[in-house]
Scaffold this motif. Structure first.
Motif, short mmCIF file in Angstrom:
data_model
loop_
_atom_site.label_atom_id
_atom_site.label_comp_id
_atom_site.label_asym_id
_atom_site.label_seq_id
_atom_site.Cartn_x
_atom_site.Cartn_y
_atom_site.Cartn_z
N ALA A 105 0.76 -1.16 0.04
CA ALA A 105 0.07 -0.03 -0.15
C ALA A 105 0.83 1.14 0.21
O ALA A 105 0.70 2.35 -0.68
N ARG A 106 2.27 1.19 0.69
CA ARG A 106 2.78 2.16 0.59
C ARG A 106 3.60 2.47 -0.58
O ARG A 106 3.58 3.75 -1.08
N ILE A 107 4.09 1.62 -1.26
CA ILE A 107 4.70 1.54 -2.68
C ILE A 107 3.69 2.11 -3.35
O ILE A 107 4.02 3.06 -4.49
N MET A 108 2.54 1.61 -3.66
CA MET A 108 1.44 2.16 -4.41
C MET A 108 0.94 3.39 -4.06
O MET A 108 0.90 4.32 -5.35
N ALA A 109 0.80 3.94 -2.94
CA ALA A 109 0.56 5.34 -2.58
C ALA A 109 1.58 6.19 -3.16
O ALA A 109 1.25 7.52 -3.81
N ASP A 110 2.87 6.05 -2.83
CA ASP A 110 3.85 6.78 -3.47
C ASP A 110 3.86 6.87 -4.87
O ASP A 110 4.05 7.89 -5.51
N LEU A 111 3.70 5.83 -5.60
CA LEU A 111 3.67 5.89 -7.09
C LEU A 111 2.62 6.33 -7.59
O LEU A 111 2.53 7.32 -8.81
N SER A 112 1.44 6.43 -6.81
CA SER A 112 0.10 7.07 -7.48
C SER A 112 0.36 8.82 -7.37
O SER A 112 -0.35 9.30 -7.95
N HIS A 113 1.06 9.20 -6.54
CA HIS A 113 1.11 10.46 -6.20
C HIS A 113 1.71 11.66 -7.25
O HIS A 113 2.80 11.31 -7.69
N THR A 114 0.90 12.43 -7.50
CA THR A 114 1.40 13.58 -8.78
C THR A 114 1.01 14.90 -8.36
O THR A 114 0.54 14.96 -7.23
N GLY A 115 1.42 15.79 -9.08
CA GLY A 115 0.91 17.07 -8.62
C GLY A 115 -0.45 17.40 -8.45
O GLY A 115 -0.92 18.25 -8.06
N ARG A 116 -1.08 16.47 -9.26
CA ARG A 116 -2.80 16.41 -9.34
C ARG A 116 -3.27 15.51 -8.30
O ARG A 116 -4.57 15.21 -8.32
#
Length: 327
Positions: A105-116
């Motif tokens: 979940a941490r890995i996916m949350a990090d990779l999902s995060h963008t400026g938007r």
């Protein structure tokens, strides 16, 4: 004159360095990089400013990254591992402190995060994610499929176990034509020493750090060991860690090529009486500091001892050189 037996003679020959030959090999590799025949082997930490200070995760080195609980050791591990793997490095992470679902979940949350925006860790764990968020996580899954990122989630490991798993992963990646570059261990407390020094944690930590350094040298990888710092720093006015805050063993300092400390001033502000009382100055100071993290390089064999400033968003288990969306 006594003569060396054949076994000792062969062992000396295997480890002896011939300066002229080795110098020639180094110059040859430099020329190949200059001529475009070979890529420079820079394994990025994922953070330009940290790479500039340390030359990245250099082969055969041991990093020690220390912090107090809840400062963000696992967040650094996740963010750095994701970015290193995204840039083509072969990465193995031992998540000894958290479970399988939490680390993913941490890995996916990090990779999902963008400026938007993105999907935060809490939403993934609580399984409350809107349709667009699920689409975002599906794109993350596709990215993960192309990354050389392996996560292992045993409950405890010995240095011998780590050596075997590192060798296995190195061979597996080599068979696919890839290099194997960096190993994260989260964290020291869950690494089990042999029975030789049972009951003496100082000696046990020394045995572990020495073993990890030898694995790094033998296998040509960088090992990043996360450690918990002594709570004594919380009694000081200045909460930024120093070398003496490394608990239990001076061997960690001696064996490590890099000793770095993670510091987030916002955590200490949160625990202050003024912030708990919601005084304006304390709240303003927290707002100013909440997305700031410091990597304090207390020992750095490849460069200066300095402080590297990073941006962070702990809800997304993410860190970066600067805030998302900035140029």
């Amino acid at each position: 004159m006594a003569r060396l037996n054949p076994i000792m003679a062969n062992a000396m020959q295997a480890t002896r360095l011939d300066p002229l030959t080795e110098a020639g090999a180094i110059i040859g590799r430099l020329r190949e990089v200059q001529e475009g025949k070979r890529k420079a082997r820079l394994v990025s930490t994922g953070f330009y400013s940290l790479d500039k200070a340390t030359n990245g995760y250099m082969p055969s080195t041991l990093w020690v990254l220390g912090a107090r609980p809840a400062i963000g050791k696992t967040t650094f591990f996740v963010a750095s591992a994701n970015r290193a793997a995204h840039r083509g490095a072969g990465v193995l992470g031992f998540a000894l402190e958290v479970g399988r679902e939490q680390i993913m979940a941490r890995i996916m949350a990090d990779l999902s995060h963008t400026g938007r925006g993105g999907v935060d860790f809490k939403s993934i764990m609580s399984q409350v994610v809107e349709h667009q968020g699920i689409l975002s996580l599906e794109r993350v899954a596709e990215r993960l499929g192309g990354m050389l990122l392996v996560i292992d989630v045993p409950s405890r490991l010995t240095p011998a176990d780590i050596r075997v798993r590192v060798r296995t992963e190195k061979a597996r990646m080599a068979a696919r034509g890839h290099t194997f570059d960096v190993v994260f261990i989260d964290y020291l407390k869950q690494v089990q020493a042999s029975d030789r020094y049972k009951g003496n944690r100082v000696y046990e930590v020394g045995e572990i750090s020495y073993s990890l350094k030898q694995i790094a040298k033998d296998e040509g990888v960088c090992i990043v060991l996360l450690v918990q710092l002594n709570r004594a720093l919380e009694t000081r006015e200045n909460k930024r860690p120093i070398l003496s805050d490394l608990r239990e063993s001076g061997d960690l300092k001696a064996d490590a090529d890099v000793v770095a400390f993670l510091h987030r001033e916002s955590v200490h502000i949160e625990n202050s009486p003024d912030f708990i009382a919601q005084k304006d100055d304390a709240v303003a100071a927290w707002v100013e500091a909440r997305n700031k993290a410091e990597i304090i390089l207390a020992k750095n064999r490849a460069g200066p001892t300095e402080t590297v400033h990073l941006w962070c968003d702990m809800a997304f288990s993410t860190m970066a050189d600067q805030a998302r969306g900035q140029p």
